[in-house]
Design a protein around this motif. Structure first.
Motif, mmCIF file in Angstrom:
data_model
loop_
_atom_site.group_PDB
_atom_site.id
_atom_site.type_symbol
_atom_site.label_atom_id
_atom_site.label_comp_id
_atom_site.label_asym_id
_atom_site.label_seq_id
_atom_site.Cartn_x
_atom_site.Cartn_y
_atom_site.Cartn_z
ATOM 1 N N ALA A 252 0.839 -1.199 0.000
ATOM 2 C CA ALA A 252 0.000 0.000 0.000
ATOM 3 C C ALA A 252 0.873 1.247 0.000
ATOM 4 C CB ALA A 252 -0.919 -0.020 1.212
ATOM 5 N N PRO A 253 0.394 2.326 -0.636
ATOM 6 C CA PRO A 253 1.213 3.543 -0.729
ATOM 7 C C PRO A 253 1.327 4.323 0.567
ATOM 8 C CG PRO A 253 -0.928 3.869 -1.785
ATOM 9 C CD PRO A 253 -0.850 2.419 -1.409
ATOM 10 N N GLU A 254 0.525 3.971 1.568
ATOM 11 C CA GLU A 254 0.606 4.639 2.871
ATOM 12 C C GLU A 254 0.662 3.589 3.967
ATOM 13 O OE1 GLU A 254 -2.566 7.360 3.548
ATOM 14 O OE2 GLU A 254 -2.149 8.593 1.779
ATOM 15 N N TYR B 27 -8.227 -3.483 12.642
ATOM 16 C CA TYR B 27 -8.842 -2.827 13.788
ATOM 17 C C TYR B 27 -8.356 -1.384 13.881
ATOM 18 C CZ TYR B 27 -10.531 -7.304 15.584
ATOM 19 O OH TYR B 27 -11.185 -8.503 15.751
ATOM 20 N N SER B 28 -9.298 -0.463 14.073
ATOM 21 C CA SER B 28 -8.984 0.939 14.318
ATOM 22 C C SER B 28 -9.596 1.322 15.654
ATOM 23 C CB SER B 28 -9.560 1.818 13.204
ATOM 24 O OG SER B 28 -9.196 3.183 13.402
ATOM 25 N N TYR C 250 -14.873 3.970 6.811
ATOM 26 C CA TYR C 250 -13.418 3.820 6.903
ATOM 27 C C TYR C 250 -12.765 3.552 5.548
ATOM 28 C CZ TYR C 250 -14.013 3.622 11.963
ATOM 29 O OH TYR C 250 -14.300 3.932 13.270
ATOM 30 N N ARG C 251 -13.496 3.802 4.487
ATOM 31 C CA ARG C 251 -12.934 3.576 3.158
ATOM 32 C C ARG C 251 -11.995 4.712 2.767
ATOM 33 N NH1 ARG C 251 -18.536 0.972 0.630
ATOM 34 N NH2 ARG C 251 -18.366 -0.932 1.895
ATOM 35 N N HIS C 252 -11.206 4.460 1.712
ATOM 36 C CA HIS C 252 -10.221 5.417 1.199
ATOM 37 C C HIS C 252 -9.038 5.597 2.148
ATOM 38 C CE1 HIS C 252 -13.331 6.208 -1.722
ATOM 39 N NE2 HIS C 252 -14.142 6.630 -0.777
ATOM 40 N N ASN C 253 -8.815 4.617 3.025
ATOM 41 C CA ASN C 253 -7.650 4.632 3.912
ATOM 42 C C ASN C 253 -6.657 3.528 3.562
ATOM 43 O OD1 ASN C 253 -8.405 6.790 5.658
ATOM 44 N ND2 ASN C 253 -9.876 5.438 6.680
ATOM 45 N N TYR C 254 -6.863 2.871 2.415
ATOM 46 C CA TYR C 254 -6.015 1.764 1.956
ATOM 47 C C TYR C 254 -6.100 0.537 2.858
ATOM 48 C CZ TYR C 254 -3.912 5.344 -1.025
ATOM 49 O OH TYR C 254 -3.721 6.345 -1.936
ATOM 50 N N LEU D 126 -4.837 -5.291 3.873
ATOM 51 C CA LEU D 126 -5.301 -6.653 4.133
ATOM 52 C C LEU D 126 -4.976 -7.589 2.971
ATOM 53 C CD1 LEU D 126 -8.775 -5.829 5.710
ATOM 54 C CD2 LEU D 126 -6.883 -6.986 6.874
ATOM 55 N N MET D 127 -5.188 -7.098 1.752
ATOM 56 C CA MET D 127 -4.900 -7.912 0.571
ATOM 57 C C MET D 127 -3.404 -8.239 0.487
ATOM 58 S SD MET D 127 -6.287 -9.467 -2.017
ATOM 59 C CE MET D 127 -7.866 -8.688 -2.355
ATOM 60 N N HIS D 128 -2.565 -7.267 0.758
ATOM 61 C CA HIS D 128 -1.115 -7.503 0.712
ATOM 62 C C HIS D 128 -0.716 -8.587 1.708
ATOM 63 C CE1 HIS D 128 3.163 -6.780 1.640
ATOM 64 N NE2 HIS D 128 3.248 -6.417 0.367
ATOM 65 N N LEU D 129 -1.270 -8.516 2.912
ATOM 66 C CA LEU D 129 -0.920 -9.492 3.938
ATOM 67 C C LEU D 129 -1.385 -10.889 3.570
ATOM 68 C CD1 LEU D 129 0.153 -10.293 6.718
ATOM 69 C CD2 LEU D 129 -2.051 -9.589 7.688
ATOM 70 N N ILE D 130 -2.635 -11.023 3.139
ATOM 71 C CA ILE D 130 -3.151 -12.366 2.881
ATOM 72 C C ILE D 130 -2.483 -12.977 1.651
ATOM 73 C CG2 ILE D 130 -5.154 -11.872 1.375
ATOM 74 C CD1 ILE D 130 -6.760 -13.767 3.281
ATOM 75 N N CYS D 131 -2.164 -12.159 0.643
ATOM 76 C CA CYS D 131 -1.452 -12.678 -0.534
ATOM 77 C C CYS D 131 -0.065 -13.178 -0.150
ATOM 78 C CB CYS D 131 -1.346 -11.594 -1.611
ATOM 79 S SG CYS D 131 -2.898 -11.234 -2.457
ATOM 80 N N THR D 132 0.605 -12.430 0.712
ATOM 81 C CA THR D 132 1.935 -12.830 1.164
ATOM 82 C C THR D 132 1.870 -14.143 1.928
ATOM 83 O OG1 THR D 132 2.623 -10.504 1.308
ATOM 84 C CG2 THR D 132 3.944 -12.115 2.510
#
Length: 282
Positions: A134-136, A196-197, A226-230, A235-241
């Motif tokens: 993610a970029p942020e 979680y936030s 909570y959208r537009h916060n990447y 989550l996608m990056h973690l589960i793909c990894t």
């Protein structure tokens, strides 16, 4: 053509070999094969299944039809008649799979009186490289947690909203009991993460089909506030990894009209590789 129910280890070994090149498009079917949870049928010109050349297609059926029909002549009238005869007295809730095969099965079922309640069209996507991060970075009070059965209540509302917007046929209300049952199965049998936030679950993701070489991702949902916060990207990056650490590849299907999710998955590194369809019956 004959429909032969798979009953031996050799049958299932041959089916796995047959389905291997197409697994990314039928991960749900492969999950059925791995668990041996539903009757599986081989479509063949032979009366006995001795090798890969004896298999023209495969499908499983209990309530839903999962299929892989790459070598079937869909214009063969004899085969069409056999297919209709096989299903004429069955109770079917859905057809799930690659679009051309799903459309073929749907057309035959409609000829024998089945009424399709809804068709949902998807794009198949696969990831064969490392996911782009993610970029942020996450904020200090945000964290991702692996979820298990103890997190059932925390994820309940997110799962219910996901099921109502992404799974349920138009006009069908999802009950709390349905949500709880579905979520229990996910937390028991699949990989699930939530973001979680301020200690509140606001986004989630899970696998929904674990195949031999591919694992299908689903359940991607972020609370609208909570959208537009990447969050989905993280989550996608973690589960793909995590999936790639098991020496498997991630795959998914996304609704054709969901351009936002489609563009996100492309940025993460997924590429479109085909069409997918689910048909629901009343």
């Amino acid at each position: 053509m004959k429909f032969i129910q798979a009953t031996t280890q050799e049958h299932f070994k041959i089916i796995q070999e047959f389905i291997n090149p197409y697994e990314f498009s039928c991960a749900g079917f492969c999950a059925v094969l791995r668990k041996n949870s539903e009757p599986v049928y081989i479509i063949s010109n032979s009366s006995q299944i001795n090798c890969l050349l004896d298999v023209a297609g495969v499908f499983s059926f209990k309530h839903s039809i999962f299929h892989c029909l790459p070598h079937i002549n869909l214009l063969d009238e004899e085969f069409q008649n056999q297919f209709m005869d096989f299903f004429k007295d069955k109770k079917i809730t859905s057809i799930i799979g690659e679009r051309s095969g799903t459309e073929f099965i749907l057309n035959l079922l409609q000829k024998i009186g089945f009424i399709c309640q809804q068709q949902v069209f998807y794009k198949l996507m696969i990831l064969k490289k490392s996911p782009n991060p993610a970029p942020e970075i996450l904020y200090n009070d945000d964290e991702i947690r692996r979820c298990q059965i103890d997190n059932l209540e925390e994820l309940h509302q997110l799962q219910k909203e996901y099921m109502e917007t992404e799974i349920a046929p138009v006009g069908r209300h999802i009950t709390d009991l349905e949500t709880k049952a579905n979520l229990k199965q996910i937390l028991k049998n699949q990989l699930c993460f939530a973001l979680y936030s301020n200690d509140e679950a606001v986004a989630k993701i899970n696998t929904n089909a674990i195949g031999f070489n591919w694992i299908q991702i689903g359940g991607v949902f972020t609370h609208p506030m909570y959208r537009h916060n990447y969050y989905a990207w993280h989550l996608m990056h973690l589960i793909c990894t995590r999936i790639q650490k098991t020496k498997r590849n991630p795959c998914l299907f996304v609704k054709e009209k969901n351009t936002g999710a489609y563009e996100l998955y492309k940025k993460i590194g997924f590429e479109e590789t085909g069409k997918f369809e689910i048909c629901y019956f009343s």
